[in-house]
Write a protein that holds these residues in place. Structure first.
Motif, mmCIF file in Angstrom:
data_model
loop_
_atom_site.group_PDB
_atom_site.id
_atom_site.type_symbol
_atom_site.label_atom_id
_atom_site.label_comp_id
_atom_site.label_asym_id
_atom_site.label_seq_id
_atom_site.Cartn_x
_atom_site.Cartn_y
_atom_site.Cartn_z
ATOM 1 N N ILE A 290 0.875 -1.169 0.000
ATOM 2 C CA ILE A 290 0.000 0.000 0.000
ATOM 3 C C ILE A 290 0.920 1.229 0.000
ATOM 4 O O ILE A 290 1.933 1.218 0.702
ATOM 5 N N PRO A 291 0.599 2.278 -0.780
ATOM 6 C CA PRO A 291 1.422 3.490 -0.730
ATOM 7 C C PRO A 291 1.517 4.031 0.695
ATOM 8 O O PRO A 291 0.547 3.975 1.448
ATOM 9 N N VAL A 292 2.698 4.540 1.045
ATOM 10 C CA VAL A 292 2.945 4.993 2.413
ATOM 11 C C VAL A 292 3.424 6.441 2.394
ATOM 12 O O VAL A 292 4.152 6.852 1.498
ATOM 13 N N VAL A 293 2.962 7.224 3.379
ATOM 14 C CA VAL A 293 3.522 8.545 3.647
ATOM 15 C C VAL A 293 3.994 8.525 5.089
ATOM 16 O O VAL A 293 3.314 7.980 5.952
ATOM 17 N N ILE A 294 5.184 9.070 5.339
ATOM 18 C CA ILE A 294 5.666 9.142 6.719
ATOM 19 C C ILE A 294 5.594 10.579 7.207
ATOM 20 O O ILE A 294 6.062 11.491 6.535
ATOM 21 N N ALA A 295 4.951 10.784 8.350
ATOM 22 C CA ALA A 295 4.963 12.098 9.006
ATOM 23 C C ALA A 295 6.043 12.049 10.070
ATOM 24 O O ALA A 295 5.988 11.227 10.979
ATOM 25 N N LEU A 296 7.039 12.907 9.905
ATOM 26 C CA LEU A 296 8.151 12.958 10.858
ATOM 27 C C LEU A 296 7.739 13.930 11.959
ATOM 28 O O LEU A 296 8.057 15.103 11.921
ATOM 29 N N ASN A 297 7.012 13.403 12.929
ATOM 30 C CA ASN A 297 6.366 14.291 13.909
ATOM 31 C C ASN A 297 7.324 14.679 15.032
ATOM 32 O O ASN A 297 8.341 14.043 15.246
ATOM 33 N N GLN A 298 6.933 15.728 15.754
ATOM 34 C CA GLN A 298 7.740 16.283 16.848
ATOM 35 C C GLN A 298 9.129 16.670 16.315
ATOM 36 O O GLN A 298 10.156 16.475 16.979
ATOM 37 N N PHE A 299 9.097 17.205 15.101
ATOM 38 C CA PHE A 299 10.329 17.582 14.425
ATOM 39 C C PHE A 299 11.063 18.678 15.196
ATOM 40 O O PHE A 299 12.284 18.713 15.264
ATOM 41 N N ASP A 300 10.272 19.578 15.818
ATOM 42 C CA ASP A 300 10.871 20.683 16.576
ATOM 43 C C ASP A 300 11.648 20.165 17.778
ATOM 44 O O ASP A 300 12.731 20.652 18.100
ATOM 45 N N MET A 301 11.073 19.148 18.446
ATOM 46 C CA MET A 301 11.743 18.617 19.623
ATOM 47 C C MET A 301 13.048 17.932 19.255
ATOM 48 O O MET A 301 14.033 18.018 19.976
ATOM 49 N N PRO B 96 1.160 20.521 3.792
ATOM 50 C CA PRO B 96 1.988 19.680 2.910
ATOM 51 C C PRO B 96 1.666 18.197 3.060
ATOM 52 O O PRO B 96 1.691 17.442 2.082
ATOM 53 N N LEU B 97 1.336 17.796 4.293
ATOM 54 C CA LEU B 97 1.025 16.384 4.540
ATOM 55 C C LEU B 97 -0.223 15.961 3.766
ATOM 56 O O LEU B 97 -0.270 14.905 3.142
ATOM 57 N N LYS B 98 -1.236 16.836 3.791
ATOM 58 C CA LYS B 98 -2.480 16.529 3.081
ATOM 59 C C LYS B 98 -2.208 16.347 1.579
ATOM 60 O O LYS B 98 -2.709 15.415 0.954
ATOM 61 N N LYS B 99 -1.370 17.245 1.029
ATOM 62 C CA LYS B 99 -1.056 17.139 -0.401
ATOM 63 C C LYS B 99 -0.297 15.846 -0.676
ATOM 64 O O LYS B 99 -0.559 15.153 -1.663
ATOM 65 N N ALA B 100 0.636 15.525 0.251
ATOM 66 C CA ALA B 100 1.466 14.330 0.040
ATOM 67 C C ALA B 100 0.619 13.058 0.010
ATOM 68 O O ALA B 100 0.947 12.109 -0.697
ATOM 69 N N LEU B 101 -0.479 13.053 0.751
ATOM 70 C CA LEU B 101 -1.335 11.863 0.772
ATOM 71 C C LEU B 101 -1.900 11.577 -0.617
ATOM 72 O O LEU B 101 -1.935 10.435 -1.064
ATOM 73 N N PHE B 102 -2.302 12.668 -1.311
ATOM 74 C CA PHE B 102 -2.845 12.492 -2.661
ATOM 75 C C PHE B 102 -1.757 12.102 -3.651
ATOM 76 O O PHE B 102 -1.975 11.264 -4.526
ATOM 77 N N THR B 103 -0.581 12.733 -3.495
ATOM 78 C CA THR B 103 0.526 12.394 -4.404
ATOM 79 C C THR B 103 0.873 10.918 -4.242
ATOM 80 O O THR B 103 1.045 10.198 -5.226
#
Lengths: 731, 89
Positions: free
Chosen positions: A146-157, A191-198
């Protein structure tokens, strides 16, 4: 009754349907269909915060008793109108499901959960501060086709901690879109929302590492066997590697015949070439992740003692830790009772005002009585608990988001272990103070079935918010406010005693279950202590809002229906009342003549040993579906319309039995409260126990055991209170 | 002290609970229930991972690559590590 969904489940496991996915890769999406996105991630990665940031308030929590109960589904729309449906999967450390929670996540991703909700895209939420561990799950998900998108969360921390992540290098090595996000501040969401469609248009990722050739060769027959069982090639390879380390039966594998023999053969083959099968997956994945980390991640500062460590030095201190824990619990309860009071008074006044306003517009008669005594008195008496429920759930959310909940489980582990439970059982029991339903659902994080069942059995003994109205009414009416010490009077002490009684009983009963029906060793503790964090108020608000909506829905359906039914039962058949009598006596005559009155007198012998007359008996029976109905039933029986607590209290105090003795004495009131501490009088709890205990006959069996033991306990304890109290000279 | 070259070498290994507080060790073997072993590996505690004990209470508090884990004492007994820098005991 539950066999048919199971049958249809196994039907779907036959090849034709899965063949489509095996050959065509990701399913093509019709233009009108919303994009289906499943969110998965390790616990404590901010996954739910990200889900809330994506979908806001447009979430649908499945009905408690319904089939969609474990699914929190949300939706959002892109600017151009394209729709996205998002499913929040339970937090998982890996796809090797240890707990029922993780099992659900795996089944959804493999489209074997019976819901036909195969996601178009999987969004893996990864904690940028703990990249190595988080990428283990991500690398498994990347093999599912299945296509995957990774959200690199807590990037600021991560940046604050001196972790420099070369995102393009990561994208290159993992082969999926990766978007840095800070979900708590809403950064990176667009950007995350757009990446999901891409991503939905991209070919799905595949395994990026190679196993040693002798291992790969040993796995060939197993992979072929899984493919025959309906798994696409990529998934079959992932499952083969994963299953080398797991021997327990997983439900979704039931469709693969003779799997155990194939697995054992593969394990033997691997041992024969000098490897350890259990280690293969972690060595291969972590080996690959390690190389990746070297290329893409730099730590500027060597890891030293963090703020979390310093806070833990205090919070987990041998002496200080338990003290802080008790202080926090005290604060929670204090605020539930005292902060909620003004809001409750406000709601109470509002409902009273609306009730009298509306009934003033209607001509006196049955319709006016239905609106005032049925609808407003019934639903109103329940709605006043909304503030307490909101505050309790806000605290639970706060404790969870801040990371303290894991510490509480750690501290409570010693106590829980003594009664045969795990530290994790503390969290469901704490939720039980608000409501047993989410409490029982929270047991899904407990891996061991026996421990989990024991926890489910005792969660309803924790005094939930629905018992509060019963305690409050009886205490305010019959217990004098004698000061005992500063800040505590006899009324407060009685309330506290009821909570303690339920809690202590829960621990004792758990110990009994663990020594009898649910015997077994306590699993060793493995608990992640996540770093302390500032909670996201937005996310907190969304989850409290969800809880309140569910409660309101219940008040608007179950409680409303019961209130109307009760009103009708107390009103019909009509008696020829003697109009020369006082209004109270007329009411009494009418009630005694009504269906409710007749029924009450029929069951009077059963409740007489507890010192109750038929009116209390009726209220108890009426509240078997939901405890809070007790108060509204009392209101209906004593003809106190609207929501007039003071009037109802006066009536109860002056009420006499047929023989002229008072119907209620303080002792009887205490006995009644004790009855309510123990009795399982809640349809929703029964329904959720049936489901969570495995559904079908097994579920009914456990729900039956739970209901009966609690009823016996309630009756016995109420009787002992009465007899013991009398022996001690109380009235 | 000899430098161990393979994980089979029994020299200088000890249960995780006996390793010195605050110093890094390498996990050599995990012997416990399969479910627990599986969970530990998913949490980043696998054969070859670096761990350090950061606290001892009724459970062991360990650091694995920045993740803090609380492990039951009985479980920690089954995790064999090779302390780095200095010999065990």
């Amino acid at each position: 009754m539950l066999t048919s969904p199971k049958e249809s489940r196994s039907d779907r496991r036959v090849a034709p349907r899965t063949d489509v996915t095996a050959t065509a890769g990701p399913e093509r999406r019709a233009a009108t269909e919303p994009l289906r996105v499943a969110i998965i991630g390790n616990p404590n990665t901010g996954k739910t915060t990200l889900f809330n940031a994506l979908t806001g308030l447009s979430q649908r929590v499945g009905n408690f008793a319904g089939v969609t109960v474990e699914r929190v589904e949300g939706a959002f729309r892109m600017h151009d109108g394209r729709r996205v449906a998002v499913l929040d999967l339970p937090g998982s450390y890996s796809l090797s499901a240890g707990s029922p929670d993780e099992q659900i996540a795996l089944e959804v991703l493999l489209d074997r959960d019976g819901q036909h909700w195969r996601p178009h895209v999987v969004l893996v939420v990864v904690d940028a501060c703990h990249l190595e561990r988080n990428l283990f799950l991500a690398s498994q998900v990347c093999e599912l086709g299945i296509p995957v998108v990774i959200a690199l969360n807590q990037f600021d921390m991560a940046q604050d901690q001196g972790i420099e992540i070369d995102v393009p290098a990561l994208i290159h090595d993992i082969g999926v879109p990766i978007i840095p996000t800070v979900a708590s501040r809403g950064e990176g969401i667009e950007p995350l929302k757009k990446a999901l469609f891409t991503a939905a248009e991209l070919p799905p990722p595949a395994r990026r590492f190679t196993l040693p050739s002798e291992i790969e060769a040993s796995l060939v027959p197993l992979v072929a066997h899984l493919e025959k069982g309906g798994f696409p090639t990529g998934t079959a390879r992932m499952e083969a590697l994963r299953l080398l380390g797991v021997r327990r039966g997983e439900a979704h594998l039931a469709s693969v015949p003779d799997l155990v023999r194939q697995l054992d053969a593969a394990r033997d083959a691997i041992r024969a070439v000098g490897h350890t099968p259990e280690r293969e997956e972690s060595e291969a994945r972590y080996g690959w992740i390690g190389e990746l980390m070297q290329r893409a991640v730099k730590r500027r500062i060597a890891s030293t003692e963090t703020t979390s460590d310093r806070m833990d030095a205090v919070a987990l201190h041998r002496v200080g830790g338990p003290l802080i824990f008790l202080a926090i619990m005290a604060l929670v309860f204090q605020s539930v009772f005292s902060w909620a009071a003004p809001m409750q008074d406000g709601i109470d006044a509002l409902i009273h005002w609306m009730g009298s306003g509306i009934s003033g517009l209607l001509p006196p008669g049955d319709v006016q009585s239905l609106i005032a005594d049925g609808v407003f008195a019934g639903v109103g008496s329940v709605l006043v608990f909304l503030p307490q429920i909101a505050i309790l759930f806000a605290f639970i959310g706060l404790l969870e988001q801040s990371g303290y909940m894991a510490r509480a489980a750690f501290l409570m582990d010693r106590v829980m272990r003594r009664v045969g439970l795990h530290g994790k059982s503390f969290i469901p029991m704490l939720s039980g103070y608000a409501c047993a339903v989410p409490g029982i659902m929270a047991t899904r994080t407990i891996d061991d079935t026996q421990e989990r069942m024991a926890t489910i059995m005792v969660v309803p003994l924790m005094s939930c918010s629905a018992r509060l109205p019963v305690y409050t009414l009886l205490i305010a009416t019959f217990v004098p406010a004698l000061p005992l010490m500063p800040g505590l009077d006899l009324q407060g002490a009685t309330m506290l005693a009821m909570y303690l009684l339920g809690t202590v009983a829960a621990l004792l009963i758990a110990a009994i279950f663990r020594k009898t029906l649910l015997r077994g060793p306590v699993r060793p503790m493995i608990l992640e202590l996540p770093p302390y964090r500032w909670p996201s108020l937005r996310s907190l608000f969304v989850s409290v809002w969800q809880r309140c909506l569910l409660f309101l829905r219940r008040a608007g359906t179950v409680i409303l229906a019961l209130s109307i039914v009760l009103w009708a039962l107390a009103t019909y058949p009509k008696a020829d009342v003697d109009t020369s009598l006082a209004p109270e006596a007329q009411q009494e005559q009418q009630l005694a003549h009504s269906a409710l009155g007749r029924f009450g007198r029929a069951i009077e012998p059963a409740v007489a040993p507890l010192g109750y007359d038929w009116k209390i008996g009726v209220s108890i029976v009426a509240s078997f579906a939901a405890r809070e109905v007790f108060v509204s039933t009392m209101g209906t029986i004593y003809g106190v319309g609207g929501n007039d607590d003071a009037l109802l209290q006066d009536k109860l105090r002056s009420e006499v039995k047929a023989d002229g003795t008072p119907a209620y004495t303080p002792l009887i009131a205490v006995g009644l409260m004790v009855f309510y501490v123990f009795a399982l009088m809640c349809m929703s709890t029964i329904a959720v126990t049936i489901r969570e205990a495995g559904g079908g006959r097994l579920g009914w069996k456990w729900a039956g055991i739970q209901f009966v033991y609690m009823l016996v306990l309630a009756y016995g304890a109420a009787w002992l209170t009465l007899v013991g109290g009398r022996a001690l000279g109380f009235a | 002290m000899t430098t161990p070259t393979s994980r089979e070498l029994p020299v200088c290994t000890c249960p995780l609970g006996d390793s010195e507080m605050g110093s890094e060790s390498t996990v050599v073997a995990i012997e416990c229930g399969e479910n627990e072993a599986c969970r530990l590996r998913a949490l980043g505690l696998y054969e070859g991972a670096q761990v350090s004990v950061v606290g001892k209470r009724h459970c062991l508090l360990v650091d694995v690559n920045g993740t803090r884990l609380a492990l039951g004492a009985d479980l920690a007994e089954g995790i064999t590590v090779r302390p780095q820098g200095r010999a065990a005991h």
